[in-house]
Design a protein around this motif. Structure first.
Motif, PDB file in Angstrom:
ATOM      1  N   TRP A 178     -52.165 -40.796  -3.319  1.00 27.92           N
ATOM      2  CA  TRP A 178     -51.215 -40.014  -4.167  1.00 27.92           C
ATOM      3  C   TRP A 178     -50.610 -40.751  -4.878  1.00 27.92           C
ATOM      4  O   TRP A 178     -50.135 -41.865  -4.771  1.00 27.92           O
ATOM      5  CB  TRP A 178     -50.161 -39.300  -2.930  1.00 27.92           C
ATOM      6  CG  TRP A 178     -49.059 -38.782  -3.635  1.00 27.92           C
ATOM      7  CD1 TRP A 178     -47.797 -39.441  -3.534  1.00 27.92           C
ATOM      8  CD2 TRP A 178     -48.857 -37.397  -4.043  1.00 27.92           C
ATOM      9  NE1 TRP A 178     -47.191 -38.537  -4.395  1.00 27.92           N
ATOM     10  CE2 TRP A 178     -47.558 -37.535  -4.511  1.00 27.92           C
ATOM     11  CE3 TRP A 178     -49.668 -36.308  -4.291  1.00 27.92           C
ATOM     12  CZ2 TRP A 178     -47.045 -36.045  -4.886  1.00 27.92           C
ATOM     13  CZ3 TRP A 178     -49.197 -35.277  -4.758  1.00 27.92           C
ATOM     14  CH2 TRP A 178     -47.807 -35.313  -5.034  1.00 27.92           C
ATOM     15  N   PRO A 179     -50.443 -40.178  -6.263  1.00 28.12           N
ATOM     16  CA  PRO A 179     -50.873 -38.775  -6.762  1.00 28.12           C
ATOM     17  C   PRO A 179     -52.137 -38.875  -7.682  1.00 28.12           C
ATOM     18  O   PRO A 179     -52.715 -37.663  -7.880  1.00 28.12           O
ATOM     19  CB  PRO A 179     -49.823 -38.312  -7.435  1.00 28.12           C
ATOM     20  CG  PRO A 179     -48.919 -39.638  -8.071  1.00 28.12           C
ATOM     21  CD  PRO A 179     -49.641 -40.514  -7.193  1.00 28.12           C
ATOM     22  N   LEU A 180     -52.637 -40.057  -8.271  1.00 28.04           N
ATOM     23  CA  LEU A 180     -53.502 -39.962  -9.152  1.00 28.04           C
ATOM     24  C   LEU A 180     -54.647 -40.936  -9.009  1.00 28.04           C
ATOM     25  O   LEU A 180     -55.404 -41.140 -10.154  1.00 28.04           O
ATOM     26  CB  LEU A 180     -52.844 -40.505 -10.320  1.00 28.04           C
ATOM     27  CG  LEU A 180     -51.540 -39.764 -10.699  1.00 28.04           C
ATOM     28  CD1 LEU A 180     -50.782 -40.343 -12.054  1.00 28.04           C
ATOM     29  CD2 LEU A 180     -51.821 -38.246 -11.398  1.00 28.04           C
ATOM     30  N   LEU A 181     -55.306 -41.183  -7.884  1.00 28.63           N
ATOM     31  CA  LEU A 181     -56.347 -42.122  -7.730  1.00 28.63           C
ATOM     32  C   LEU A 181     -57.419 -41.652  -6.631  1.00 28.63           C
ATOM     33  O   LEU A 181     -56.696 -41.296  -5.420  1.00 28.63           O
ATOM     34  CB  LEU A 181     -55.898 -43.614  -7.608  1.00 28.63           C
ATOM     35  CG  LEU A 181     -56.807 -44.594  -7.643  1.00 28.63           C
ATOM     36  CD1 LEU A 181     -56.998 -44.936  -9.044  1.00 28.63           C
ATOM     37  CD2 LEU A 181     -56.523 -45.813  -6.909  1.00 28.63           C
ATOM     38  N   VAL A 182     -58.352 -41.396  -6.727  1.00 32.84           N
ATOM     39  CA  VAL A 182     -59.583 -41.340  -6.006  1.00 32.84           C
ATOM     40  C   VAL A 182     -60.711 -42.565  -5.981  1.00 32.84           C
ATOM     41  O   VAL A 182     -61.199 -42.952  -7.161  1.00 32.84           O
ATOM     42  CB  VAL A 182     -60.304 -39.998  -6.305  1.00 32.84           C
ATOM     43  CG1 VAL A 182     -61.394 -39.733  -5.292  1.00 32.84           C
ATOM     44  CG2 VAL A 182     -59.526 -38.673  -5.931  1.00 32.84           C
ATOM     45  N   MET A 183     -60.976 -43.054  -4.706  1.00 30.17           N
ATOM     46  CA  MET A 183     -61.906 -43.974  -4.788  1.00 30.17           C
ATOM     47  C   MET A 183     -63.070 -43.455  -3.823  1.00 30.17           C
ATOM     48  O   MET A 183     -62.889 -43.161  -2.790  1.00 30.17           O
ATOM     49  CB  MET A 183     -61.298 -45.066  -4.012  1.00 30.17           C
ATOM     50  CG  MET A 183     -62.213 -46.564  -3.939  1.00 30.17           C
ATOM     51  SD  MET A 183     -61.304 -47.829  -3.140  1.00 30.17           S
ATOM     52  CE  MET A 183     -60.047 -48.137  -4.473  1.00 30.17           C
ATOM     53  N   ARG A 184     -64.482 -43.783  -4.447  1.00 23.83           N
ATOM     54  CA  ARG A 184     -65.538 -43.253  -3.274  1.00 23.83           C
ATOM     55  C   ARG A 184     -66.476 -44.490  -3.428  1.00 23.83           C
ATOM     56  O   ARG A 184     -66.862 -44.985  -4.531  1.00 23.83           O
ATOM     57  CB  ARG A 184     -66.113 -42.148  -4.273  1.00 23.83           C
ATOM     58  CG  ARG A 184     -67.641 -41.525  -3.854  1.00 23.83           C
ATOM     59  CD  ARG A 184     -67.710 -40.190  -4.127  1.00 23.83           C
ATOM     60  NE  ARG A 184     -67.825 -40.373  -5.705  1.00 23.83           N
ATOM     61  CZ  ARG A 184     -68.724 -40.658  -6.490  1.00 23.83           C
ATOM     62  NH1 ARG A 184     -69.819 -41.022  -5.965  1.00 23.83           N
ATOM     63  NH2 ARG A 184     -68.739 -40.568  -7.811  1.00 23.83           N
ATOM     64  N   ARG A 185     -67.006 -44.591  -2.285  1.00 21.77           N
ATOM     65  CA  ARG A 185     -68.161 -45.776  -2.016  1.00 21.77           C
ATOM     66  C   ARG A 185     -69.345 -44.950  -1.708  1.00 21.77           C
ATOM     67  O   ARG A 185     -69.599 -44.186  -0.924  1.00 21.77           O
ATOM     68  CB  ARG A 185     -67.660 -46.841  -1.082  1.00 21.77           C
ATOM     69  CG  ARG A 185     -68.453 -47.758  -0.765  1.00 21.77           C
ATOM     70  CD  ARG A 185     -68.212 -48.477   0.475  1.00 21.77           C
ATOM     71  NE  ARG A 185     -66.928 -49.206   0.194  1.00 21.77           N
ATOM     72  CZ  ARG A 185     -66.910 -50.318  -0.284  1.00 21.77           C
ATOM     73  NH1 ARG A 185     -67.967 -51.270  -0.735  1.00 21.77           N
ATOM     74  NH2 ARG A 185     -65.586 -51.148  -0.531  1.00 21.77           N
TER      75      ARG A 185
END
Length: 271
Positions: free
Chosen positions: A183-190
């Motif tokens: 939150w609020p502005l970050l997405v991490m995908r592996r």
């Protein structure tokens, strides 16, 4: 969430005062300012800031506002330099934001005053990302993951409200070691050895900039996926304008909406 919250500038003003003013916000990948003198400027939630690596290798985030008349010191998105000079009246600062000099007609009375330095913001680096805060926040919760080398960053301008972009990136995902939302502005995908970090940058209430940071691969390989995100988000924004609310009931989207509702309630209570 009401559809007006995606199309009305007043909601964005509330978010500037609550969501963006009190939390840790991502600015860039550390690799984007990897050398001394490298800098990157951005407008995050309507606030102009820039990150720079100084001559000692320390990463700093500074307000992009000259202490003379609050005009922008950094007028280009990124680059490398040894000092910053405001193009309006020539006030000059070093890589740490310290005042150096000004032309005699506009020089300050006391050039040694600490009040002349650029405002320095709380800054930390975590999981390859530079974070900053506009206030005095609580300690940032860590992201416990090892990242491969930074392979590059792409920047995509999207004609949508920032909340649409967050909802799209969170839809149909659950929290897991391979999917992290900060939150609020970050997405991490592996995905195997590849890590994709997507940073949402609210520019105005109808314009969002998406930074896609690639770790362990080439940024060019994500170009098609990023293009699809842009198309989908702009269509979802058109849906909001037409009065169609967000249809996702995923746990992360619900959590996102609950946090926003809390921010709006906080604003209402303060007034």
């Amino acid at each position: 969430m009401k559809t007006e919250d995606y199309t009305n500038g007043e909601a964005f003003q509330i978010e500037k005062r609550t969501v963006f003013s009190g939390d840790w916000l991502p600015l860039c990948a550390e690799g984007q300012i990897g050398r001394p003198g490298d800098f990157l400027a951005a407008s995050v939630g309507g606030r102009s800031v820039f990150g720079v690596r100084d001559g000692e290798g320390v990463v700093r985030v500074l307000r992009n506002a000259c202490r003379h008349q609050n005009m922008q010191v950094v007028g280009t998105p990124s680059g490398n330099c040894q000092s910053f000079r405001c193009r309006f009246h020539g006030w000059t600062y070093d890589l740490q934001g310290r005042f150096l000099s000004a032309p005699p007609p506009v020089a300050p009375k006391d050039p040694r005053s600490a009040d002349l330095h650029l405002a320095s913001l709380p800054t930390t680096t975590m999981a390859g990302i530079v974070f900053f805060s506009l206030s005095s926040p609580s300690a940032i919760s860590r992201i416990d993951t090892e990242l491969p080398a930074h392979g590059g960053t792409s920047v995509t301008d999207i004609a949508c409200n920032w909340k649409v972009c967050v909802e799209y990136l969170l839809a149909e995902h659950e929290p897991s070691p391979d999917f992290v939302w900060r939150w609020p502005l970050l997405v991490m995908r592996r995905a195997g050895s590849l890590v994709v970090v997507q940073q949402i940058v609210p520019h105005t209430f109808l314009r969002t900039r998406l930074f896609t940071h690639i770790f362990g691969g080439a940024v060019e390989e994500q170009a098609q996926a990023t293009s699809l995100i842009k198309q989908a988000c702009e269509q979802l924004q058109a849906d909001r304008v037409a009065g169609t609310a967000c249809r996702s009931d995923g746990a992360l989207v619900v959590d996102f909406h609950n946090r926003l509702a809390s921010a709006y309630t906080q604003e209402a209570a303060a007034t």
